[in-house]
Design a protein around this motif. Structure first.
Motif: not given
Length: 259
Positions: A23, A26, A28, A197, A200-203, A228
């Protein structure tokens, strides 16, 4: 050479750390380039092949196996839950001389200092020579506290650091039904679902804002790799021969989540 090698207490920790790394970058597909060294993991049976636990982890850190792992992998991530640190042989208390609990950040620092001491036991200054390749990941007091911070509906005034596994089961039951709670099992398959979850970077950004010990790990990743980061760009800087490498996500990595 793998990009990351994981040294953990158990395979469920490895699952969550793998998802966090995927994550963070970004990507997988990075999962395929992460080696689970301690405890050994059998990808075919999806089970642990050897002994795990904190004592085996500490023994591994002072062994030649760890030093070989550092030399033969781009990065090594060392993870441990802080709940075991006061035990004899680890010897990092949760409280100071006034019997007051250390703040999360200071406890994390003390545990890392102890791990460095163990790493240097049979090879003086090994950590100092290769510290750029060694990343520490300390969850206070367990990695289930990170999962709980993600799955709970409302953040509490003070982040929970004790009894997280039991609280997590209750939260999962309220959120997904009692069947999910009753099926809670500390195995590869269940934690693959729990960790979804974190791909996902935002998570992960949200988790860093809610969970102090995860914030320490997150800050370490950002100070090492940048904010990022693009995985391909980062790898190209460290190894120009990787130009043209395809690191795009593959649909085959998708998971069926039924929590």
């Amino acid at each position: 050479m793998a990009e990351f090698a994981l040294i953990c207490e158990g395979i469920t920790d490895q699952v969550i750390i793998t998802d966090i790394l995927c994550g963070f970058f970004s990507n997988e597909g990075l999962d395929e380039d992460i080696s689970r060294l301690q405890p050994p993991f059998d990808a075919t049976t999806q089970k642990q092949k050897g002994f795990g636990g904190w004592q085996m982890l500490l023994a591994y850190l002072e062994s030649s196996q760890f030093r070989d792992a550092v030399l033969s992998n781009r990065y090594v991530v060392v993870h441990v839950d802080s709940d075991v640190s006061p035990r004899q042989g680890f010897d990092v208390k949760h409280t100071d001389t006034k019997n007051e609990e250390w703040p999360v950040e200071l406890l994390t620092e003390r545990i890392i200092s102890r791990l460095i001491e163990i790493i240097n036991t049979n090879a003086a200054d090994f950590y100092q020579l290769y510290k750029e390749k060694i990343i520490f990941c300390i969850s206070v007091h367990s990695i289930e506290c990170w999962l709980l911070a993600h799955y709970r509906s409302k953040p509490p005034k003070n982040p929970k650091i004790k009894g997280c596994e039991n609280e997590l089961i209750l939260v999962l039951g309220r959120k997904y039904g009692q069947k999910c709670a009753k099926s809670f099992t500390k195995n590869y398959r269940y934690y693959r679902q729990l960790g979804e979850p974190f791909l996902e970077y935002k998570s992960l950004q949200f988790l860093a804002s809610q969970e102090p010990s995860f914030k320490v790990f997150w800050d370490c990743l950002e100070s090492t790799f940048g904010t990022k980061p693009d995985l391909k760009t980062f790898l190209m800087k460290s190894d120009p021969t990787l130009e043209g490498l395809d690191l795009s996500r593959d649909a085959s990595f998708g998971r069926e989540v039924d929590l």
